[in-house]
Design a protein around this motif. Structure first.
Motif, mmCIF file in Angstrom:
data_model
loop_
_atom_site.group_PDB
_atom_site.id
_atom_site.type_symbol
_atom_site.label_atom_id
_atom_site.label_comp_id
_atom_site.label_asym_id
_atom_site.label_seq_id
_atom_site.Cartn_x
_atom_site.Cartn_y
_atom_site.Cartn_z
ATOM 1 N N SER A 196 0.812 -1.213 0.000
ATOM 2 C CA SER A 196 0.000 0.000 0.000
ATOM 3 C C SER A 196 0.842 1.259 0.000
ATOM 4 N N ASP A 197 2.181 1.110 0.007
ATOM 5 C CA ASP A 197 3.047 2.280 0.147
ATOM 6 C C ASP A 197 3.934 2.508 -1.065
ATOM 7 N N LEU A 198 3.571 1.934 -2.222
ATOM 8 C CA LEU A 198 4.357 2.192 -3.418
ATOM 9 C C LEU A 198 4.238 3.668 -3.786
ATOM 10 N N PRO A 199 5.346 4.332 -4.075
ATOM 11 C CA PRO A 199 5.282 5.775 -4.350
ATOM 12 C C PRO A 199 4.567 6.073 -5.666
ATOM 13 N N ASP A 200 3.827 7.177 -5.694
ATOM 14 C CA ASP A 200 3.202 7.635 -6.934
ATOM 15 C C ASP A 200 4.282 8.064 -7.925
ATOM 16 N N TRP A 201 4.051 7.813 -9.206
ATOM 17 C CA TRP A 201 4.975 8.298 -10.226
ATOM 18 C C TRP A 201 4.904 9.820 -10.323
ATOM 19 N N GLU A 202 3.721 10.367 -10.069
ATOM 20 C CA GLU A 202 3.532 11.810 -10.136
ATOM 21 C C GLU A 202 2.489 12.199 -9.089
ATOM 22 N N THR A 203 2.760 13.237 -8.318
ATOM 23 C CA THR A 203 1.844 13.647 -7.254
ATOM 24 C C THR A 203 0.580 14.273 -7.839
ATOM 25 N N PRO A 204 -0.590 13.778 -7.469
ATOM 26 C CA PRO A 204 -1.838 14.358 -7.984
ATOM 27 C C PRO A 204 -2.038 15.791 -7.499
ATOM 28 N N ALA A 205 -2.780 16.562 -8.286
ATOM 29 C CA ALA A 205 -3.129 17.938 -7.894
ATOM 30 C C ALA A 205 -4.437 17.888 -7.103
#
Length: 458
Positions: A196-205
């Motif tokens: 559940s802690d895989l990092p996002d490729w890009e942070t959502p706005a």
């Protein structure tokens, strides 16, 4: 030795050394390619995941490599290969396949997948299923400005199903590499990896919504606590979404740092004045609360700000006309079905049938008063509620469908669209198997092609 002869001998020697170097380099490259091929056909880990890409400009390859890296961070072994390198024997060597496929021009495969596309054409007429031990998923990249949007990815998905492969989850389509669609793909990667802690490729706005209400719906349940959450929009933000859309939540840790996003089906309409969610509190084997559910059901308090953005989910939108709807779900999957029913009631379309499953009627019949009111008002023509712990033999929603097979066939014959929302493991596959038995595999495949079988499963 005359200077000219010496120079000529040196030049010849240099040329011979250069040829030897080039020969050795070519032999080494051939050996590496041969070893790579052997590794491709015989993965060291029998549970390795093959990540294939069909790329024209390099974008699909980049996303494939990011996909593999996310899987590795989750402790899984992943191999990356161009789709054009593969054949049926390579696909049979892996239990799971993830494909990132671009579409070139008007529905054509990228150049590096042309050979594989020729294989598809050659085998389309073959009768026997040849990939029935393979589970797969497709991320289709495309541009909706073209008539055959995601044409190659869709064709590849249909071909794999036709060869007997089993979808891990429904095809994800990204219009111009839409970040929301890519996050949805990442969400499924996390489920595959059990992380559940895989990092996002890009942070959502995100936007700052406020947690206005939180109600426990199932006190005393044998399962995890399930909450009805109400979130209100910040000032100046219009309420603009449709039934079937998704809420992306950005949970935070104790220090307030943003954690990888989580996705939840929206259970309300803009006319309700707020985003409603149904969230079950999840715990890991060590007893720790899940990132998203722990944040929404425990850490955040009523009145706190919740990072939220709404993502369109067109494949789960209701039809505009009055055709029948068969809605099937379990647990918090009722959220997406509730929004669909609200949209149907609002439009005056009452040919609706809900099949809902949970553990015990006395404790787990979520939003029972509301659904029974719709039944009494005629907004629901039929309601089948199945509770697995209330009978000596466990019964689930798929058993309710099998018990009403004639009615299911009649509704489908009248043009019904089937919507499934809830858990991917167990329920979704059970419903798929039941519908295949009731309607026949070919008829179920035709419903998929006609977009009359839609799923929002997790």
């Amino acid at each position: 030795m005359p200077p000219r002869l010496t120079a000529a001998c040196c030049a010849i020697a240099s040329w011979l050394l250069l040829c030897l170097w080039a020969w050795r380099r070519a032999r080494r490259r051939q050996a590496l390619q041969a070893q790579a091929a052997r590794d491709l056909y015989a993965p060291a880990d029998a549970q390795a995941i093959l990540v294939a890409y069909a790329s024209q400009t390099g974008q699909a390859e980049t996303l494939a490599r990011q996909t593999a890296e996310s899987l590795r961070l989750g402790g899984l072994q992943a191999r990356v290969a161009a789709l054009g390198q593969l054949d049926l024997a390579a696909l049979r060597s892996y239990p799971r396949l993830l494909v990132v496929a671009s579409t070139y021009g008007e529905g054509d495969p990228p150049d590096n997948a042309a050979a594989f596309a020729d294989t598809l054409v050659a085998l389309e007429g073959a009768g026997a299923a040849t990939l029935d031990s393979l589970a797969y998923a497709v991320l289709a990249l495309g541009d909706s400005g073209y008539r055959h949007f995601c044409g190659f990815g869709r064709r590849l998905d249909a071909w794999l199903r036709g060869r007997g492969a089993t979808p891990l989850f429904d095809r994800v389509e990204a219009d111009k590499a839409d970040p929301a669609a890519l996050r949805h793909w990442q969400h499924h990667l996390g489920l595959l990896a059990g992380r559940s802690d895989l990092p996002d490729w890009e942070t959502p706005a995100y936007q700052p919504w406020r947690l206005a209400q939180r109600t426990l719906l199932n006190p005393g349940s044998q399962g995890g606590p399930c909450f009805h959450l109400v979130l209100t929009a910040p000032d100046g933000i219009g309420l603009d979404w449709q039934a079937g859309d998704i809420a992306e939540i950005g949970p935070r840790d104790r220090r307030g740092a943003l954690l990888p996003h989580r996705e939840y089906s929206v259970a309300s309409l803009p006319a309700d004045g707020a985003v409603h969610l149904l969230v079950r509190q999840m715990r890991g084997p060590d007893g720790r609360l899940g990132l998203g559910s722990g944040w929404l059901t425990h850490a955040a308090q009523v009145g706190d700000i919740i990072d939220l953005r709404l993502r369109p989910n067109p494949n789960f939108h209701p039809p505009a006309d009055a055709r029948p709807l068969l809605l099937v779900g379990n647990g918090t999957g009722l959220a997406g079905l509730r929004a669909l029913l609200k949209a149907r009631v609002q439009a005056g379309h009452h040919r609706n049938w809900l099949v809902f499953g949970e553990r015990q009627a006395a404790r787990d019949w979520l939003l029972r008063t509301e659904t029974e009111a719709w039944l009494q008002q005629g907004c629901l023509q039929r309601l089948d509620a199945v509770f697995s712990r209330d009978t000596p033999t466990r019964r689930y929603v798929q058993h309710a469908l099998l018990d009403t097979a004639d009615t299911v066939r009649a509704w489908v014959a009248e043009g019904a669209v089937i919507y499934v929302c809830g858990s991917l493991q167990g329920m979704a596959q059970g419903v798929d198997d039941a519908l295949a038995r009731i309607l026949g595999p070919d008829a179920l495949a035709a419903l998929r092609r006609d977009n009359r079988y839609r799923r929002d499963v997790y």
